[in-house]
Enzyme design. Sequence first.
Site, PDB file in Angstrom:
ATOM      1  N   ASP A  40       0.675  -1.255   0.473  1.00 25.38           N
ATOM      2  CA  ASP A  40      -0.156  -0.057   0.425  1.00 25.38           C
ATOM      3  C   ASP A  40       0.787   1.439  -0.137  1.00 25.38           C
ATOM      4  O   ASP A  40       0.667   2.708  -0.647  1.00 25.38           O
ATOM      5  CB  ASP A  40      -1.466  -0.168   1.314  1.00 25.38           C
ATOM      6  CG  ASP A  40      -0.395  -0.203   2.428  1.00 25.38           C
ATOM      7  OD1 ASP A  40       0.224  -0.571   2.592  1.00 25.38           O
ATOM      8  OD2 ASP A  40      -1.035  -0.147   3.517  1.00 25.38           O
ATOM      9  N   ASP A  93       0.781  -7.026 -10.526  1.00 20.34           N
ATOM     10  CA  ASP A  93       0.039  -6.932 -11.635  1.00 20.34           C
ATOM     11  C   ASP A  93      -0.746  -5.562 -11.410  1.00 20.34           C
ATOM     12  O   ASP A  93      -0.582  -4.524 -12.001  1.00 20.34           O
ATOM     13  CB  ASP A  93      -1.191  -8.076 -11.399  1.00 20.34           C
ATOM     14  CG  ASP A  93      -2.102  -7.817 -12.501  1.00 20.34           C
ATOM     15  OD1 ASP A  93      -1.956  -7.131 -13.599  1.00 20.34           O
ATOM     16  OD2 ASP A  93      -3.315  -8.771 -12.482  1.00 20.34           O
TER      17      ASP A  93
HETATM   18 MG   LIG Z   1      -2.867   0.780   3.963  1.00 19.01          MG
HETATM   19 MG   LIG Z   2      -2.394  -5.715 -15.166  1.00 17.59          MG
END
Ligand SMILES: [Mg+2]
Ligand SMILES: [Mg+2]
Lengths: 372, 372
Positions: free
Chosen positions: A232, A256
């Site tokens: 994140d 990805d």
């Molecule tokens: Mg977070």
């Molecule tokens: Mg992708």
Amino acid sequence: KTLKIAALAGDGIGPEVMREAIKVLRAVEKKFALTINITEAPVGWAGIDAAGKALPDATLKLCKESDCILFGSVGLPDRDPTIPKEERPERAALLRLRKEFSLFANLRPVKLPKELSHACPLAKERQGTGIDILVVRELTGGMYFGQPKKTEQISAGASKATILRAIDTMVYTTPEIERIAHVAFKTARLRRKKVTSIDKANVLENGVLWRDVVTTVAKEYPDVQLEHMFVDNGAMQLVLKPTQFDVMLCENMFGDILSDEAAALGGSLGMLPSASLGSAGSTGQFGFYEPAGGTAPDIAGKNLANPIAQILSTALMLRYTFNLNDAALAIENAVGKVISDGLRTGDIFSASETNARKVGTTEMGDAIAAAI
Amino acid sequence: KTLKIAALAGDGIGPEVMREAIKVLRAVEKKFALTINITEAPVGWAGIDAAGKALPDATLKLCKESDCILFGSVGLPDRDPTIPKEERPERAALLRLRKEFSLFANLRPVKLPKELSHACPLAKERQGTGIDILVVRELTGGMYFGQPKKTEQISAGASKATILRAIDTMVYTTPEIERIAHVAFKTARLRRKKVTSIDKANVLENGVLWRDVVTTVAKEYPDVQLEHMFVDNGAMQLVLKPTQFDVMLCENMFGDILSDEAAALGGSLGMLPSASLGSAGSTGQFGFYEPAGGTAPDIAGKNLANPIAQILSTALMLRYTFNLNDAALAIENAVGKVISDGLRTGDIFSASETNARKVGTTEMGDAIAAAI
Ligand SMILES: [Mg+2]
Ligand SMILES: [Mg+2]
């Protein structure tokens, strides 16, 4: 030694941009006194039209006899729905080839030349002296393939009403992480020698194992700097300060997501090459090289497509399958030079640039070949 | 009716920004003729220092007797490592409260006022008329909690060498998806009436179930527009065209990643509030409201912290726990007004702005309270 390349141009703009890539390869062949054997074969709808299927037997045979595959792009939105899913180019050719050659490492470099800063969505001051990131994504493990993967009926609550429960499983083993980590460290050595390993070690068992194994592998590369980052935070840092990254090492799903986010910083998909690597065998590293963009049927055959992604894919091919880093750099520098000279295909053209000149696919290819 | 609020300021800049938030709340109380009962209690290191633990019994009791919790921030990097993990503020207070009140919906709005466009990492033309996104993240299911979750030894290969295998499981059931979808659609009704549901339906069983259930729930909200987007494309689109989003509905992990990416577009963490909601009971919707930033001990006690995230958290509290959308808007508009008037704490100040004036925490709070 003869370099044996299977060139599968495919559909849409594939043949046009492949033509320019081969043009540039021929210039490299001459300059570096190489012997390059390029054999072209149909794939995708071109394969269906020529031999009844998206990956004709002769094309697959050619690939197996070659050192690597230089791929264009496949699939046509207006024709794909007319045949069953399993027969469509995406599955029957692209995924089939990935599986056939056990391609486990996906490399997606994003390089924004400073001349194209206007095409980058970030404010200029965030771009520093230029964004230059390589996302190394594990391609065969993790959430997309782990078992169990199913949706089941369960009964729940006092009423015993039937509800559904979906299950996907993220699985990685030590060797799977080791081999992709080696790819990341080795390729970092050809760059700025920094690896940022992405995980979610604060909540996932996979994150802890990933971090442990990568840390261990790193000991074999004392010249490469390793840092760890939660996924994140990685998604945030790519926007806040993309210049901090050199190589980003990711498991399949995180790769990805982050490789697409990073691609958005590159200005145009028409600039982005990619490499998918299998295991290194005795004859070298088999690889599959393709541009990040698609077939773009709307501009196909009009001399409008940007051939740079395809041309840069050949640079990755020379670097990773043939260990010809100098030849790869020659291509990358030639691309840098024509960009700096002001040549622009439509996707990277901006009227606000004073020295820019809009050119077609062939003129761009000619200029890059001439700059080799 | 009396609004009963437990105010837990916590550590670092917590008490300073909480003071300004309460100041603003008192102004709202007056203007809208409300009766607001605010009781303050220690949490985090303040709790440890006052009563021996990060979440003192009296503090928890107060929370249970209140309609909602207005939270500051907890944890101090230099003191945290001195006690066991389970006793540290992050786990012993924050995660404990989340669990105690079954907070399953995390709402993170990102709003970039056009006056602060210089603080946004995106180029101005990508910001359109202003970025205004609400990420609705499921908080109790998915990969972070699903079982099995373990790392096991297996023997593999011809040598039968022992290697490790890590397993995490993503699990969602129909009711879990339904309840978070309802939160997203309801809150979209208070905004621009568009929900972008994020999934990975092309490869995950969870993605397919998520898409199905969200589509079904959407039928109850015919006035709200629903679109589906793959998570990797979502990560890309947030950078390329953030103005296309109103509410982004995400499962836990995707929401973790995309809400941080979206937060990066907001200019400063000091501007970003958040809400975590439990189930709506007979007495209304219990909620936990906190700023997105941390304790920032480096600037604590210096009248430098931006109180806006804490102040906007009280707006979310009025909207979601007390259904007082007008009072919430009054706060949001007051914040907009002082920003437009040019008041800036250090984190959002830029010397290039002609009308900007640098102010401290209290002056910012005073101005917002006065603008109510
Ligand atoms: Mg977070
Ligand atoms: Mg992708």
